[in-house]
Design a protein around this motif. Structure first.
Motif: not given
Length: 119
Positions: A39-47
């Motif tokens: 989830v943390k990586q996905l949020e970063y990638l979305k940003k």
């Protein structure tokens, strides 16, 4: 975010790009089949990319098998799918010096090579 290379070990394109990048030992390798994006990586990638949809791999076999190509998917749907199965994430992804290089386009790979060469 930690410098890392997210790829699928069985993907020939990912392997070719990994070789082209000549990754330094400081970059953590993450085979998304064994260690899916969290989830943390996905949020970063979305940003970095602007949306979950932009991270979504429409070439994944499950995209058609699940009939997703016939649905109008929302950002919430994309997020859930990206977390649900490793094949839905665009790849490879290089996270380097707090910037993400997502996908296998020539332009993206060239930018990743340039970023690595500048250090």
């Amino acid at each position: 975010m930690e410098n890392s290379f997210i790829y699928l070990d069985s993907c020939n394109t990912c392997q070719r790009i990994k070789d082209e990048l000549n990754l330094p030992n400081s970059i953590q390798l993450q085979n998304t089949k064994e260690q899916p994006v969290n989830v943390k990586q996905l949020e970063y990638l979305k940003k970095q990319s602007g949306s979950y949809e932009s991270l979504f791999n429409r070439r994944a076999q499950l995209y058609r098998k699940r009939g997703l190509h016939e649905q109008d998917l929302s950002e919430v749907d994309y997020k859930e799918l990206l977390l649900d199965h490793y094949t839905f994430i665009k790849r490879p992804i290089l996270i380097y010096d707090d910037k993400a290089y997502i996908g296998n386009s020539k332009k993206t790979v060239a930018a990743a090579i340039e970023a690595l060469d500048n250090d």
